[in-house]
Design an enzyme around this catalytic site. Structure first.
Site, PDB file in Angstrom:
ATOM      1  N   ARG A 278      12.001  -5.504   4.180  1.00  0.00           N
ATOM      2  CA  ARG A 278      11.605  -3.755   4.316  1.00  0.00           C
ATOM      3  C   ARG A 278      12.557  -2.933   4.943  1.00  0.00           C
ATOM      4  O   ARG A 278      12.815  -3.239   5.943  1.00  0.00           O
ATOM      5  CB  ARG A 278      10.129  -3.579   4.669  1.00  0.00           C
ATOM      6  CG  ARG A 278       9.562  -2.085   4.845  1.00  0.00           C
ATOM      7  CD  ARG A 278       7.929  -2.021   4.385  1.00  0.00           C
ATOM      8  NE  ARG A 278       8.148  -2.224   5.429  1.00  0.00           N
ATOM      9  CZ  ARG A 278       6.345  -2.873   5.978  1.00  0.00           C
ATOM     10  NH1 ARG A 278       5.624  -1.449   4.715  1.00  0.00           N
ATOM     11  NH2 ARG A 278       5.538  -2.847   7.268  1.00  0.00           N
TER      12      ARG A 278
ATOM     13  N   LYS B 182       0.471  -1.193   0.018  1.00  0.00           N
ATOM     14  CA  LYS B 182      -0.039   0.503  -0.187  1.00  0.00           C
ATOM     15  C   LYS B 182       0.893   1.480   0.013  1.00  0.00           C
ATOM     16  O   LYS B 182       0.886   1.990  -0.638  1.00  0.00           O
ATOM     17  CB  LYS B 182      -0.999  -0.028   1.073  1.00  0.00           C
ATOM     18  CG  LYS B 182      -1.784  -1.067   1.789  1.00  0.00           C
ATOM     19  CD  LYS B 182      -2.503  -1.509   2.810  1.00  0.00           C
ATOM     20  CE  LYS B 182      -1.789  -0.956   3.681  1.00  0.00           C
ATOM     21  NZ  LYS B 182      -0.950  -2.357   4.415  1.00  0.00           N
TER      22      LYS B 182
ATOM     23  N   ARG C 259      -0.058  -9.315  13.375  1.00  0.00           N
ATOM     24  CA  ARG C 259      -1.122  -8.445  12.549  1.00  0.00           C
ATOM     25  C   ARG C 259      -1.651  -8.378  11.383  1.00  0.00           C
ATOM     26  O   ARG C 259      -2.117  -8.393  10.733  1.00  0.00           O
ATOM     27  CB  ARG C 259       0.811  -7.095  12.185  1.00  0.00           C
ATOM     28  CG  ARG C 259       0.696  -6.266  12.922  1.00  0.00           C
ATOM     29  CD  ARG C 259       2.912  -5.656  12.464  1.00  0.00           C
ATOM     30  NE  ARG C 259       2.668  -4.793  10.988  1.00  0.00           N
ATOM     31  CZ  ARG C 259       4.089  -4.527  10.890  1.00  0.00           C
ATOM     32  NH1 ARG C 259       4.927  -5.317  11.204  1.00  0.00           N
ATOM     33  NH2 ARG C 259       3.816  -3.963   9.149  1.00  0.00           N
TER      34      ARG C 259
ATOM     35  N   ARG D 111      -9.177   1.099   9.336  1.00  0.00           N
ATOM     36  CA  ARG D 111      -8.731  -0.816   9.591  1.00  0.00           C
ATOM     37  C   ARG D 111      -9.919  -1.245  10.472  1.00  0.00           C
ATOM     38  O   ARG D 111      -9.650  -2.542  11.028  1.00  0.00           O
ATOM     39  CB  ARG D 111      -7.901  -0.959  10.058  1.00  0.00           C
ATOM     40  CG  ARG D 111      -5.724  -1.148   9.713  1.00  0.00           C
ATOM     41  CD  ARG D 111      -5.068  -0.790  10.299  1.00  0.00           C
ATOM     42  NE  ARG D 111      -4.219  -1.393  10.263  1.00  0.00           N
ATOM     43  CZ  ARG D 111      -2.863  -0.921   9.057  1.00  0.00           C
ATOM     44  NH1 ARG D 111      -2.966   0.464   9.081  1.00  0.00           N
ATOM     45  NH2 ARG D 111      -1.700  -1.397   9.598  1.00  0.00           N
TER      46      ARG D 111
ATOM     47  N   ARG E 124      11.578  -0.707  10.799  1.00  0.00           N
ATOM     48  CA  ARG E 124      10.362  -0.647  11.914  1.00  0.00           C
ATOM     49  C   ARG E 124      10.964  -1.645  12.598  1.00  0.00           C
ATOM     50  O   ARG E 124      10.611  -2.476  12.800  1.00  0.00           O
ATOM     51  CB  ARG E 124       9.442  -0.807  11.079  1.00  0.00           C
ATOM     52  CG  ARG E 124       8.762   0.424   9.943  1.00  0.00           C
ATOM     53  CD  ARG E 124       7.873   0.269   9.082  1.00  0.00           C
ATOM     54  NE  ARG E 124       6.739  -0.178  10.069  1.00  0.00           N
ATOM     55  CZ  ARG E 124       5.671  -0.518   9.366  1.00  0.00           C
ATOM     56  NH1 ARG E 124       5.001  -0.053   8.150  1.00  0.00           N
ATOM     57  NH2 ARG E 124       4.726  -0.913  10.134  1.00  0.00           N
TER      58      ARG E 124
HETATM   59  P1  ADP Z   1       1.145  -1.906   7.563  1.00  0.00           P
HETATM   60  O1  ADP Z   1       0.355  -1.820   6.909  1.00  0.00           O
HETATM   61  O2  ADP Z   1       2.426  -2.398   7.325  1.00  0.00           O
HETATM   62  O3  ADP Z   1       1.648  -2.927   9.001  1.00  0.00           O
HETATM   63  P2  ADP Z   1       1.063   0.453   8.940  1.00  0.00           P
HETATM   64  O4  ADP Z   1       1.843   1.444   8.960  1.00  0.00           O
HETATM   65  O5  ADP Z   1       0.133   0.785   8.456  1.00  0.00           O
HETATM   66  O6  ADP Z   1       2.126  -0.480   8.725  1.00  0.00           O
HETATM   67  O7  ADP Z   1       0.526   0.193  10.620  1.00  0.00           O
HETATM   68  C1  ADP Z   1       1.790   0.410  11.387  1.00  0.00           C
HETATM   69  C2  ADP Z   1       0.982   0.067  12.788  1.00  0.00           C
HETATM   70  O8  ADP Z   1       0.422   1.267  13.567  1.00  0.00           O
HETATM   71  C3  ADP Z   1      -0.052  -0.785  13.278  1.00  0.00           C
HETATM   72  O9  ADP Z   1       0.369  -2.703  13.366  1.00  0.00           O
HETATM   73  C4  ADP Z   1      -1.190  -0.479  13.621  1.00  0.00           C
HETATM   74  O10 ADP Z   1      -0.375  -0.872  14.874  1.00  0.00           O
HETATM   75  C5  ADP Z   1      -1.052   0.994  14.027  1.00  0.00           C
HETATM   76  N1  ADP Z   1      -1.720   1.799  13.254  1.00  0.00           N
HETATM   77  C6  ADP Z   1      -1.486   2.234  11.726  1.00  0.00           C
HETATM   78  N2  ADP Z   1      -3.086   2.571  11.160  1.00  0.00           N
HETATM   79  C7  ADP Z   1      -3.703   1.647  11.544  1.00  0.00           C
HETATM   80  C8  ADP Z   1      -5.043   2.656  11.706  1.00  0.00           C
HETATM   81  N3  ADP Z   1      -6.048   2.752  11.233  1.00  0.00           N
HETATM   82  N4  ADP Z   1      -6.096   2.397  13.672  1.00  0.00           N
HETATM   83  C9  ADP Z   1      -5.510   1.162  13.863  1.00  0.00           C
HETATM   84  N5  ADP Z   1      -4.086   0.844  13.966  1.00  0.00           N
HETATM   85  C10 ADP Z   1      -3.329   1.539  13.060  1.00  0.00           C
HETATM   86  P1  ADP Z   2       2.473  -1.832   3.335  1.00  0.00           P
HETATM   87  O1  ADP Z   2       2.212  -0.171   2.939  1.00  0.00           O
HETATM   88  O2  ADP Z   2       1.210  -2.983   2.513  1.00  0.00           O
HETATM   89  O3  ADP Z   2       2.604  -2.431   4.529  1.00  0.00           O
HETATM   90  P2  ADP Z   2       4.661  -1.683   1.603  1.00  0.00           P
HETATM   91  O4  ADP Z   2       4.351  -1.601   0.563  1.00  0.00           O
HETATM   92  O5  ADP Z   2       5.830  -1.318   2.779  1.00  0.00           O
HETATM   93  O6  ADP Z   2       3.889  -2.170   2.357  1.00  0.00           O
HETATM   94  O7  ADP Z   2       5.076  -2.601   1.103  1.00  0.00           O
HETATM   95  C1  ADP Z   2       6.097  -4.027   1.542  1.00  0.00           C
HETATM   96  C2  ADP Z   2       7.177  -4.200   1.349  1.00  0.00           C
HETATM   97  O8  ADP Z   2       7.047  -4.840   0.440  1.00  0.00           O
HETATM   98  C3  ADP Z   2       8.840  -3.325   1.192  1.00  0.00           C
HETATM   99  O9  ADP Z   2       9.954  -3.164   1.300  1.00  0.00           O
HETATM  100  C4  ADP Z   2       8.609  -2.672  -0.558  1.00  0.00           C
HETATM  101  O10 ADP Z   2       9.490  -2.767  -1.187  1.00  0.00           O
HETATM  102  C5  ADP Z   2       7.874  -4.368  -0.751  1.00  0.00           C
HETATM  103  N1  ADP Z   2       6.852  -4.435  -2.024  1.00  0.00           N
HETATM  104  C6  ADP Z   2       5.513  -3.624  -2.314  1.00  0.00           C
HETATM  105  N2  ADP Z   2       5.070  -3.830  -2.965  1.00  0.00           N
HETATM  106  C7  ADP Z   2       5.723  -5.139  -3.612  1.00  0.00           C
HETATM  107  C8  ADP Z   2       5.650  -5.902  -4.747  1.00  0.00           C
HETATM  108  N3  ADP Z   2       4.620  -5.405  -5.616  1.00  0.00           N
HETATM  109  N4  ADP Z   2       6.177  -7.219  -5.060  1.00  0.00           N
HETATM  110  C9  ADP Z   2       7.712  -7.219  -4.440  1.00  0.00           C
HETATM  111  N5  ADP Z   2       7.329  -6.608  -3.879  1.00  0.00           N
HETATM  112  C10 ADP Z   2       7.117  -5.435  -3.047  1.00  0.00           C
END
Ligand code: ADP
Ligand code: ADP
Ligand code: ZN
Length: 219
Positions: A127, A13, A172, A88, A161
């Protein structure tokens, strides 16, 4: 243009939101980034959120709804935004509807970037991010052109992270299936849900997202 990107943690995303932000002049609104900034600053919200995030659980609806409602009122959001990681929960989706109605904004698309659980551990544990400009990378799937040098800004420091470890990924994913996946039917009923195959290479996913956006622009 007002978009919501849905999908599991590590599904891509943030990667796509950054690309679309630059391509269409939209603002990426990532609650994860906002919460990490709050944790880094040591604010009240950051202190409340830190342990919850490290455990891979969701921060309270009240906190994230408050953060987003302040943020979408800022002037840079006037040309449109991409919500990344919000809503979420169903409660967050309902609160978002109320905020948007109040501002006369309609959602052009809620797009699920679909990736099976089995691919998520590798996505997340590989990542890393440029410490200077925030560009996202992956050990295997998105390496910088020159090892150790950010392709966007030339920075040479990178960060990972605290919650991007195999132990936290399962929590998660559990939170995603129990609390977030139920909002997919919520947007489906509204007729705005679209799905893209998030297992494809990054550029292919972008191509599909752009097709959806172009379709939405034509109305
Ligand atoms: P990812 O999509 O890789 O899990 P995010 O950066 O979106 O990571 O979120 C990291 C953490 O931040 C989540 O695991 C949660 O603890 C918190 N978080 C982010 N967005 C929300 C949300 N909309 N509601 C609740 N917790 C959130
Ligand atoms: P999210 O925001 O949903 O948590 P990220 O965009 O941070 O996810 O992507 C998670 C990891 O996967 C990052 O290290 C990114 O470079 C990699 N990644 C993202 N999209 C793809 C894809 N389509 N194929 C392979 N790796 C990807
Ligand atoms: Zn950089």
């Amino acid at each position: 243009m007002h978009l919501i990107l849905l999908g599991p943690p590590g599904g891509g995303k943030g990667t796509q939101a950054k690309i679309l932000q630059d391509a269409y002049g939209l603002v990426q609104l990532s609650t994860g980034d906002m919460l990490r900034a709050a944790v880094a600053s040591g604010s009240d919200i950051g202190r409340k959120a830190k342990a919850v995030m490290e455990a891979g659980q969701l921060v309270s609806d009240e906190i994230v709804i408050g953060i987003i409602s302040d943020r979408i009122g800022e002037s840079d959001c006037r040309n449109g935004f991409i919500l990344d990681g919000f809503p979420r929960t169903v409660a967050q989706a309902e609160a978002l509807d109320a905020m948007l109605t109040e501002r006369g904004i309609k959602i052009d698309g809620a797009i699920e970037v679909r990736v099976p659980d089995g691919m998520i551990v590798e996505r997340i544990t590989g990542r890393f991010t440029c410490a200077k400009c925030g560009s996202g990378y992956h050990d295997k799937f998105q390496r910088p052109k020159v090892d150790g040098v950010c392709a966007s800004c030339g920075g040479t420091e990178f960060s990972r992270r605290a919650d991007d470890n195999a132990a936290t990924v399962q929590s998660r994913l559990d939170a995603y299936h129990a609390q977030t996946a139920p909002i997919l039917p919520y947007y489906e009923k509204k007729g705005v849900l679209q799905v893209v195959d998030g297992t494809l290479p990054i550029a292919e996913v972008t191509k599909r997202l752009k097709e959806i956006i172009e379709g939405a622009k034509r109305g």
